[in-house]
Scaffold this motif. Structure first.
Motif, PDB file in Angstrom:
ATOM      1  N   ASP A   1      -6.928  -4.639 -13.906  1.00  0.00           N
ATOM      2  CA  ASP A   1      -8.073  -5.432 -14.910  1.00  0.00           C
ATOM      3  C   ASP A   1      -7.211  -5.690 -16.028  1.00  0.00           C
ATOM      4  O   ASP A   1      -7.305  -6.797 -16.507  1.00  0.00           O
ATOM      5  CB  ASP A   1      -9.167  -4.585 -14.765  1.00  0.00           C
ATOM      6  N   TRP A   2      -6.865  -4.863 -16.652  1.00  0.00           N
ATOM      7  CA  TRP A   2      -5.724  -4.915 -17.715  1.00  0.00           C
ATOM      8  C   TRP A   2      -4.957  -5.938 -17.555  1.00  0.00           C
ATOM      9  O   TRP A   2      -4.521  -6.648 -18.339  1.00  0.00           O
ATOM     10  CB  TRP A   2      -5.348  -3.566 -18.262  1.00  0.00           C
ATOM     11  N   ALA A   3      -3.961  -5.851 -16.481  1.00  0.00           N
ATOM     12  CA  ALA A   3      -2.927  -6.705 -16.436  1.00  0.00           C
ATOM     13  C   ALA A   3      -3.215  -8.263 -16.288  1.00  0.00           C
ATOM     14  O   ALA A   3      -2.865  -9.009 -16.917  1.00  0.00           O
ATOM     15  CB  ALA A   3      -2.354  -6.537 -15.180  1.00  0.00           C
ATOM     16  N   ARG A   4      -4.647  -8.366 -15.594  1.00  0.00           N
ATOM     17  CA  ARG A   4      -5.251  -9.722 -15.535  1.00  0.00           C
ATOM     18  C   ARG A   4      -5.645 -10.343 -16.954  1.00  0.00           C
ATOM     19  O   ARG A   4      -5.155 -11.483 -17.138  1.00  0.00           O
ATOM     20  CB  ARG A   4      -6.208  -9.684 -14.473  1.00  0.00           C
ATOM     21  N   ARG A   5      -6.257  -9.538 -17.426  1.00  0.00           N
ATOM     22  CA  ARG A   5      -6.689  -9.943 -18.819  1.00  0.00           C
ATOM     23  C   ARG A   5      -5.620 -10.469 -19.745  1.00  0.00           C
ATOM     24  O   ARG A   5      -5.822 -11.348 -20.555  1.00  0.00           O
ATOM     25  CB  ARG A   5      -7.705  -8.899 -19.373  1.00  0.00           C
ATOM     26  N   HIS A   6      -4.658  -9.779 -19.829  1.00  0.00           N
ATOM     27  CA  HIS A   6      -3.282 -10.323 -20.516  1.00  0.00           C
ATOM     28  C   HIS A   6      -2.378 -11.023 -19.872  1.00  0.00           C
ATOM     29  O   HIS A   6      -1.176 -11.290 -20.425  1.00  0.00           O
ATOM     30  CB  HIS A   6      -2.664  -9.000 -20.900  1.00  0.00           C
ATOM     31  N   GLY A   7      -2.295 -11.388 -18.678  1.00  0.00           N
ATOM     32  CA  GLY A   7      -1.669 -12.157 -18.009  1.00  0.00           C
ATOM     33  C   GLY A   7      -0.366 -11.847 -17.730  1.00  0.00           C
ATOM     34  O   GLY A   7       0.694 -12.521 -17.678  1.00  0.00           O
ATOM     35  N   LEU A   8      -0.377 -10.398 -17.270  1.00  0.00           N
ATOM     36  CA  LEU A   8       1.042  -9.957 -17.149  1.00  0.00           C
ATOM     37  C   LEU A   8       1.587 -10.378 -15.560  1.00  0.00           C
ATOM     38  O   LEU A   8       0.743 -10.320 -14.618  1.00  0.00           O
ATOM     39  CB  LEU A   8       0.967  -8.332 -17.370  1.00  0.00           C
ATOM     40  N   SER A   9       2.783 -10.285 -15.780  1.00  0.00           N
ATOM     41  CA  SER A   9       3.532 -10.678 -14.247  1.00  0.00           C
ATOM     42  C   SER A   9       3.453  -9.676 -13.226  1.00  0.00           C
ATOM     43  O   SER A   9       3.405  -9.667 -12.104  1.00  0.00           O
ATOM     44  CB  SER A   9       4.949 -11.084 -14.546  1.00  0.00           C
ATOM     45  N   ALA A  10       3.579  -8.267 -13.804  1.00  0.00           N
ATOM     46  CA  ALA A  10       3.598  -7.048 -12.995  1.00  0.00           C
ATOM     47  C   ALA A  10       3.315  -5.967 -13.784  1.00  0.00           C
ATOM     48  O   ALA A  10       3.246  -5.921 -15.251  1.00  0.00           O
ATOM     49  CB  ALA A  10       4.983  -7.252 -12.043  1.00  0.00           C
ATOM     50  N   VAL A  11       2.987  -4.854 -13.235  1.00  0.00           N
ATOM     51  CA  VAL A  11       2.943  -3.324 -13.944  1.00  0.00           C
ATOM     52  C   VAL A  11       4.067  -2.482 -13.671  1.00  0.00           C
ATOM     53  O   VAL A  11       4.161  -2.499 -12.192  1.00  0.00           O
ATOM     54  CB  VAL A  11       1.459  -2.928 -13.735  1.00  0.00           C
ATOM     55  N   LEU A  12       4.739  -1.885 -14.306  1.00  0.00           N
ATOM     56  CA  LEU A  12       5.712  -0.994 -13.966  1.00  0.00           C
ATOM     57  C   LEU A  12       5.185   0.457 -13.696  1.00  0.00           C
ATOM     58  O   LEU A  12       4.230   0.957 -14.752  1.00  0.00           O
ATOM     59  CB  LEU A  12       6.844  -0.952 -15.053  1.00  0.00           C
ATOM     60  N   LEU A  13       5.402   1.007 -12.830  1.00  0.00           N
ATOM     61  CA  LEU A  13       4.947   2.634 -12.545  1.00  0.00           C
ATOM     62  C   LEU A  13       6.132   3.509 -12.438  1.00  0.00           C
ATOM     63  O   LEU A  13       7.130   3.007 -12.263  1.00  0.00           O
ATOM     64  CB  LEU A  13       4.222   2.533 -11.127  1.00  0.00           C
ATOM     65  N   GLY A  14       5.932   4.567 -13.133  1.00  0.00           N
ATOM     66  CA  GLY A  14       6.989   5.563 -13.205  1.00  0.00           C
ATOM     67  C   GLY A  14       7.391   6.448 -12.244  1.00  0.00           C
ATOM     68  O   GLY A  14       7.871   7.633 -12.549  1.00  0.00           O
ATOM     69  N   HIS A  15       6.938   6.203 -10.843  1.00  0.00           N
ATOM     70  CA  HIS A  15       7.432   6.913  -9.822  1.00  0.00           C
ATOM     71  C   HIS A  15       8.983   7.353  -9.736  1.00  0.00           C
ATOM     72  O   HIS A  15       9.621   6.361  -9.835  1.00  0.00           O
ATOM     73  CB  HIS A  15       6.719   6.673  -8.729  1.00  0.00           C
ATOM     74  N   THR A  16       9.164   8.777  -9.263  1.00  0.00           N
ATOM     75  CA  THR A  16      10.565   8.832  -9.291  1.00  0.00           C
ATOM     76  C   THR A  16      11.106   9.333  -7.878  1.00  0.00           C
ATOM     77  O   THR A  16      10.146   9.287  -7.022  1.00  0.00           O
ATOM     78  CB  THR A  16      10.869  10.134 -10.401  1.00  0.00           C
ATOM     79  N   LEU A  17      12.178   9.717  -7.811  1.00  0.00           N
ATOM     80  CA  LEU A  17      12.666  10.358  -6.418  1.00  0.00           C
ATOM     81  C   LEU A  17      11.943  11.692  -6.130  1.00  0.00           C
ATOM     82  O   LEU A  17      11.692  11.769  -4.982  1.00  0.00           O
ATOM     83  CB  LEU A  17      14.251  10.678  -6.382  1.00  0.00           C
ATOM     84  N   ASP A  18      11.482  12.379  -6.922  1.00  0.00           N
ATOM     85  CA  ASP A  18      10.752  13.517  -6.745  1.00  0.00           C
ATOM     86  C   ASP A  18       9.497  13.030  -6.047  1.00  0.00           C
ATOM     87  O   ASP A  18       8.993  13.638  -4.888  1.00  0.00           O
ATOM     88  CB  ASP A  18      10.556  14.335  -7.871  1.00  0.00           C
ATOM     89  N   ASP A  19       8.710  12.078  -6.743  1.00  0.00           N
ATOM     90  CA  ASP A  19       7.640  11.596  -6.140  1.00  0.00           C
ATOM     91  C   ASP A  19       7.669  10.944  -4.845  1.00  0.00           C
ATOM     92  O   ASP A  19       6.708  11.147  -3.949  1.00  0.00           O
ATOM     93  CB  ASP A  19       6.890  10.410  -6.963  1.00  0.00           C
ATOM     94  N   GLN A  20       8.777  10.309  -4.506  1.00  0.00           N
ATOM     95  CA  GLN A  20       9.181   9.954  -3.176  1.00  0.00           C
ATOM     96  C   GLN A  20       9.206  11.182  -1.891  1.00  0.00           C
ATOM     97  O   GLN A  20       8.719  11.016  -1.108  1.00  0.00           O
ATOM     98  CB  GLN A  20      10.571   9.171  -3.100  1.00  0.00           C
ATOM     99  N   ALA A  21       9.874  12.132  -2.504  1.00  0.00           N
ATOM    100  CA  ALA A  21      10.083  13.331  -1.698  1.00  0.00           C
ATOM    101  C   ALA A  21       8.933  13.956  -1.488  1.00  0.00           C
ATOM    102  O   ALA A  21       8.530  14.482  -0.347  1.00  0.00           O
ATOM    103  CB  ALA A  21      11.315  14.503  -2.314  1.00  0.00           C
ATOM    104  N   GLU A  22       7.926  14.347  -2.519  1.00  0.00           N
ATOM    105  CA  GLU A  22       6.717  14.723  -2.434  1.00  0.00           C
ATOM    106  C   GLU A  22       6.022  13.984  -1.474  1.00  0.00           C
ATOM    107  O   GLU A  22       5.109  14.523  -0.605  1.00  0.00           O
ATOM    108  CB  GLU A  22       6.095  15.035  -3.685  1.00  0.00           C
ATOM    109  N   THR A  23       5.718  12.788  -1.501  1.00  0.00           N
ATOM    110  CA  THR A  23       5.099  11.970  -0.769  1.00  0.00           C
ATOM    111  C   THR A  23       5.550  12.002   0.874  1.00  0.00           C
ATOM    112  O   THR A  23       4.548  12.131   1.652  1.00  0.00           O
ATOM    113  CB  THR A  23       5.117  10.227  -1.050  1.00  0.00           C
TER     114      THR A  23
END
Length: 411
Positions: A109-131
């Motif tokens: 919702d925040w991204a739409r309100r501000h017309g943002l092209s995309a949202v960056l997420l800080g997932h890392t290699l550790d998050d990949q392994a955990e997933t």
């Protein structure tokens, strides 16, 4: 000055070049922890897009509001506008799951309100392994075991993960070397959260992240090969009125996994669902279809007829879709309707009005026609734009064959 090859900056900036090089505005999901703080600084150093940041305050523990405020101060120190998005939990259920879904929704919702092209997420290699390990424990199939995608669309927003090849330790070392602080979330020590228990177990076993990453890459290549085969089996597919027709001989001749992929993509195509259905009901549906029987799954009717597998919206499911108004109006996750006047709304047509609309002349089946949009004012039907032309009103499916083909490659 370009970053040296192999450094954290070089790898992160290369990922941003690939994922977001043409995007003018980017949002940053900023928790204030080490991963998202590093992401913010790396994106700011990349310097190719206008940045904004937002912090979701789940309000689940004392101090969360102060942490959100401190995250905002960190963003302001870099000249990045920041917003705090509060969440007020309602109901019970899985806390982690509810918080995750709320975070995604609030940020979208925040991204739409501000017309943002995309949202960056800080997932890392550790998050990949955990997933990967969490999904192994749940008996996930190949797509689930491929880990998180670095590019994904959900909740009407584009989500990018440029740090998936960089470890959590590398990011914290990078921050420490520059004297940049971050907030340590105390919930990361809570053993009642499955992911946290798994994280601690991984640390105790000293599992090698690069090797796990290589396994993810290998699985990803296998998934891409299956997606390519599925796209080949779908050659000749047709779409009408938001439904999908797949050539039946190629469908039945394909291996079981290819049939499953085609059916899952077809279900998502018809409904617009962001996630695939569970494997067990899909397998049951495939067994029924192989016997020539009609099945209903996820609000979609699937049936074989005259050399085709037809997937259409279930009329009862379309009747449950919430009415919408406005211009344009997006209804049932399937249709874009334009030309509505004040007081008018889009609801399912249903079976009752069909006899007076000459639905047979439309070329649609009775169920297809019943699931199309109707234009209503109170209880009066004003127009059925797919069955009879309605001056000034148009109804267009949100997806066509290009979107179906894309769904075969994205899970």
């Amino acid at each position: 000055m370009a970053a040296e090859p192999g450094t954290v900056e070089h790898r992160a900036h290369a990922a941003l070049d690939r994922l977001a090089g043409a995007l003018p505005t980017l949002g940053i999901a900023l928790s204030g922890g080490g991963d998202s703080t590093a992401l913010m600084h790396l994106a700011q150093g990349w310097g190719r897009a206008r940045l904004m940041a937002a912090t979701v305050d789940h309000g689940l523990r004392p101090g969360s509001a102060d942490e959100a405020r401190r995250a905002g101060q960190a963003a302001a120190s870099l000249g990045i506008p920041h917003e705090i998005l509060p969440w007020h939990r309602e109901g019970g259920g899985n806390l982690m799951g509810a918080a995750r879904d709320a975070r995604l929704r609030l940020l979208a919702d925040w991204a739409r309100r501000h017309g943002l092209s995309a949202v960056l997420l800080g997932h890392t290699l550790d998050d990949q392994a955990e997933t990967l390990l969490m999904r192994l424990a749940r008996g996930a199939g190949l797509d689930g075991l491929c880990g998180m995608a670095d590019r994904r669309e959900a909740e009407g927003a584009l989500w990018l993960r440029p740090l998936l090849a960089i470890s959590r330790a590398e990011l914290r070392d990078w921050l420490s070397a520059r004297g940049i602080g971050w907030i340590d979330d105390p919930s990361n020590e809570r053993d009642d959260f499955h992911r946290i228990r798994l994280r601690k177990a991984m640390a105790g076993l000293d599992l090698p992240l690069p090797q796990l990453a290589q396994s993810l890459d290998n699985l990803g290549m296998a998934r891409d090969a299956l997606a390519h085969y599925a796209a080949e089996a779908a050659q000749g597919a047709q779409s009408r009125a938001g439904g999908l027709d797949l050539p039946l001989p190629a469908f039945l001749a394909a291996p079981a996994e290819i049939r499953r992929r085609l059916l899952v993509a077809g279900l998502r195509f018809v409904t617009g669902a962001g996630y695939p259905p569970r494997r067990a009901p899909v397998q049951r549906a495939l067994a029924e279809l192989a016997q020539g029987r009609q099945v209903t799954l996820e609000g979609v009717i699937a049936r074989t007829r005259a050399g085709w597998l037809h997937l259409i919206r279930e009329p009862a499911a379309s009747l449950r879709a919430a009415p919408v108004a406005g211009d344009p109006a997006l209804w049932d996750g399937r249709w874009r309707v334009t030309g509505l006047q004040p007081g008018q709304q889009v609801r399912a047509l249903g079976h009752a009005p069909l006899s007076g609309l000459g639905w047979r002349d439309s070329g649609l089946t009775r169920d297809e026609a019943a699931a199309t949009p109707g234009i209503w004012q109170d209880q009066a039907l004003l127009a059925a734009p797919l069955l009879q032309p309605a001056p000034g009103i148009a109804a267009t499916p949100l997806r066509g064959l290009p979107e179906f083909r894309a769904m075969l490659y994205v899970h």
